[in-house]
Design a protein around this motif. Structure first.
Motif, PDB file in Angstrom:
ATOM      1  N   ASN A 160     -30.729 -50.714 -74.138  1.00  0.00           N
ATOM      2  CA  ASN A 160     -31.497 -50.704 -72.890  1.00  0.00           C
ATOM      3  C   ASN A 160     -31.437 -49.391 -72.126  1.00  0.00           C
ATOM      4  O   ASN A 160     -31.773 -49.329 -70.960  1.00  0.00           O
ATOM      5  N   THR A 161     -30.931 -48.351 -72.788  1.00  0.00           N
ATOM      6  CA  THR A 161     -30.837 -47.064 -72.108  1.00  0.00           C
ATOM      7  C   THR A 161     -32.238 -46.461 -71.958  1.00  0.00           C
ATOM      8  O   THR A 161     -33.082 -46.645 -72.830  1.00  0.00           O
ATOM      9  N   ASN A 162     -32.440 -45.784 -70.852  1.00  0.00           N
ATOM     10  CA  ASN A 162     -33.726 -45.138 -70.624  1.00  0.00           C
ATOM     11  C   ASN A 162     -33.791 -43.820 -71.404  1.00  0.00           C
ATOM     12  O   ASN A 162     -33.567 -42.733 -70.860  1.00  0.00           O
ATOM     13  N   TRP A 163     -34.089 -43.924 -72.702  1.00  0.00           N
ATOM     14  CA  TRP A 163     -34.012 -42.749 -73.579  1.00  0.00           C
ATOM     15  C   TRP A 163     -35.059 -41.702 -73.249  1.00  0.00           C
ATOM     16  O   TRP A 163     -34.813 -40.507 -73.396  1.00  0.00           O
ATOM     17  N   LEU A 164     -36.241 -42.163 -72.807  1.00  0.00           N
ATOM     18  CA  LEU A 164     -37.297 -41.190 -72.476  1.00  0.00           C
ATOM     19  C   LEU A 164     -36.856 -40.293 -71.338  1.00  0.00           C
ATOM     20  O   LEU A 164     -37.022 -39.075 -71.386  1.00  0.00           O
ATOM     21  N   ASN A 165     -36.245 -40.925 -70.325  1.00  0.00           N
ATOM     22  CA  ASN A 165     -35.750 -40.150 -69.193  1.00  0.00           C
ATOM     23  C   ASN A 165     -34.675 -39.167 -69.647  1.00  0.00           C
ATOM     24  O   ASN A 165     -34.674 -37.997 -69.271  1.00  0.00           O
ATOM     25  N   ILE A 166     -33.782 -39.658 -70.494  1.00  0.00           N
ATOM     26  CA  ILE A 166     -32.704 -38.788 -70.967  1.00  0.00           C
ATOM     27  C   ILE A 166     -33.269 -37.624 -71.789  1.00  0.00           C
ATOM     28  O   ILE A 166     -32.844 -36.480 -71.650  1.00  0.00           O
TER      29      ILE A 166
END
Lengths: 420, 112
Positions: free
Chosen positions: A312-318
């Protein structure tokens, strides 16, 4: 023999060492750091001898201060040191109250701040800055500094000797710079604390206790600094970054000290209090107008801490933040991270292609994490024989003991899973 | 019961880190409380002082006068049944390893 068996707080000697050395250096001048250290060492030995016979006094810190004061007076009497901040020629007379003054509570903090600026002075190289900070401000012994920085005691002794010599010969003032100089100097100090922290966080030393202590010391000093430079955005961002990383410390290794991959870590072990502290400092850091690499790194670490699971990590943001980080502070490790995050966005195959391209560049040739990642990703794609090749390459690049154990374990798993 | 002087020799503590010193304090307190009444007294000696060798010879002051490993750092007075017990008390001391320890019975007049 005292029947009392009170315990004194953990690391009391170490913390008091750092404080007292700063105070005494303030008193004697930077040329006398060694003298200050000797007096404090003597004080601790005296404490050991008395407390082991009479029991631990009610106010151990006060006791140490009293004895250190007396030793300063004796030293002045014995050597009649002409203090730098007095007119040369006359040997100044010091009354007890003059000496009392330097031990006042607010002076103690002031002395520690001056010590931070002295240890991080640009006339010293980075290695010396880190070693000197650990030795004088954090109260690490030479052996402990050597363990923490993965080098030998004689190397550390040489670095400390040279650093003190430079300080003496260039006659460094024991001051906190003012005005414009303060701004540039503060940058050096922040960078040194960042490096000190990274030594602990990324060190391949197998001693996980000393690694954590290094991180905690870096955080302690950064917070001390922040009490006086709260409006400095970079400093707040650095503290935020430290909080987020230390919060995840307990999840990184299993009971036997073996590495747990980030995606497999038990997030309930993360320290929630530190995560919220990190958020608090991150917010404070946003008040500044400039955006530093500390801001971006803190924000990435914060993003990870806020996610309730790896998936559920916001990978796009990262990913976007890493792109930003790359523009502020280009370095090949960031390219490696970008390629790895790509696996969460466009899948493992795209990510592997990027990794393969990276491996053709020279910069990352000796970096074991690149082939290690290629190995793990191939393993996930069930390309076991390629995976084994990559993992073995990683193993040949001298990773630490725990890292080697991890790689060997993965190679064994691949061999089991491989068809035929 | 007999009294024994434990003489500690060496410059063991000077190179220890603050954390190590604190650990020794803890070990030492455990050791001493285990000894209980058999512990009589103990002191550390300062490193300076004077050495007198004869009426005609000059006084040598401001030691150390000897090899570092020969310097007397401190002493304990303890009580023990015999030399063997005194030896084993000394060998359980946290100071052993940092210092060498000489275990010498005090020569009091004894009844025949």
């Amino acid at each position: 023999m005292s029947e009392k068996s009170e315990q004194i707080i953990e690391h009391l000697f170490r913390t008091e060492y750092g404080k007292l050395v700063s105070i005494l250096t303030h008193f004697f001048g930077t040329s006398y750091i060694q003298l200050a250290e000797d007096i404090v060492q003597d004080t601790l030995i005296a404490a050991l001898n008395h407390w082991s016979v009479d029991g631990i006094p009610e106010n151990p810190t006060g006791w140490l201060v009293q004895v250190a004061k007396r030793k300063v007076l004796n030293e002045l009497k014995r050597k009649k040191i002409i203090l730098k901040h007095h007119n040369a020629g006359n040997v100044p007379e010091y009354s007890d109250s003059d000496i009392d003054a330097v031990f006042l509570e607010n002076e103690i903090e002031d002395s520690q701040l001056r010590m931070i600026f002295t240890c991080c002075h640009p006339s010293l190289n980075t290695e010396s800055q880190v070693a000197l900070t650990l030795k004088t401000l954090c109260g690490f012994g030479v052996k402990e500094v050597a363990n923490a920085l993965l080098t030998s005691e004689s190397t550390i002794n040489k670095r400390l000797y040279r650093a003190k010599k430079t300080i003496r010969e260039t006659n460094l003032p024991f001051t906190i710079p003012q005005g414009k100089e303060l701004e540039t100097r503060l940058n050096t100090v922040i960078l040194t604390l960042y490096l000190l922290f990274n030594e602990g966080y990324n060190s391949s030393s197998s001693d996980s206790i000393i690694k954590k202590e290094l991180c905690l010391e870096a955080l302690r000093l950064a917070k001390l600094l922040a009490e006086h430079f709260e409006e400095n955005g970079e400093l707040c961002a650095l503290i935020s970054l430290m909080c987020f990383h230390i919060a995840r410390f307990e999840g990184r290794l299993d009971d036997r000290g073996a590495i747990i991959l980030f995606e497999d870590q038990d997030r309930s072990l993360w320290n929630k209090e530190l995560i919220s502290k990190g958020m608090q400092y991150l917010k404070m850091s946003m008040k500044s107008t400039s955006l530093s690499s500390y801001h971006i790194e803190a924000s990435i670490a914060g993003q990870h801490c806020m996610a309730d699971s790896f998936e559920n990590t916001n990978w796009l943001n990262i990913y976007d933040q890493y792109v930003l980080l790359k523009s502020v502070k280009p370095n090949p490790i960031i390219d490696l991270n970008l390629a790895i995050i790509q696996s969460k966005i466009d899948g493992l195959k795209t990510s592997l292609e990027m990794l393969n391209k990276l491996s053709q560049k020279e910069m990352l040739n000796d970096y074991y994490l690149l082939p290690a990642t290629q190995g793990i990703f191939n393993m996930k794609l069930e390309n076991y024989s390629e995976a084994i090749n990559f993992l073995e390459t990683a193993l040949s690049l001298n990773p630490s003991e725990t890292e080697s154990e991890f790689l060997e374990k993965k190679i064994r798993e691949c061999k089991k899973l491989a068809p035929g | 019961m007999q009294e024994f002087l434990l003489i500690l020799k060496g410059d063991g503590m000077n190179h220890l880190s603050p954390n190590e010193l604190q650990q020794i304090l803890a070990d030492y307190n455990a050791w001493a409380s285990e000894l209980g009444d058999r512990y009589i007294t103990g002191q550390k000696l300062e490193e300076n002082g004077a050495l007198l060798t004869g009426k005609e010879d000059p006084i040598i002051t401001d030691g150390p006068f000897l090899e570092p490993k020969e310097i007397i750092a401190g002493f304990f007075l303890i009580e023990a049944k015999d030399q063997d017990e005194a030896n084993s008390i000394a060998s359980s001391s946290p100071h052993l390893g940092l210092y060498s320890i000489e275990v010498r019975p005090i020569d009091y007049p004894k009844m025949k």
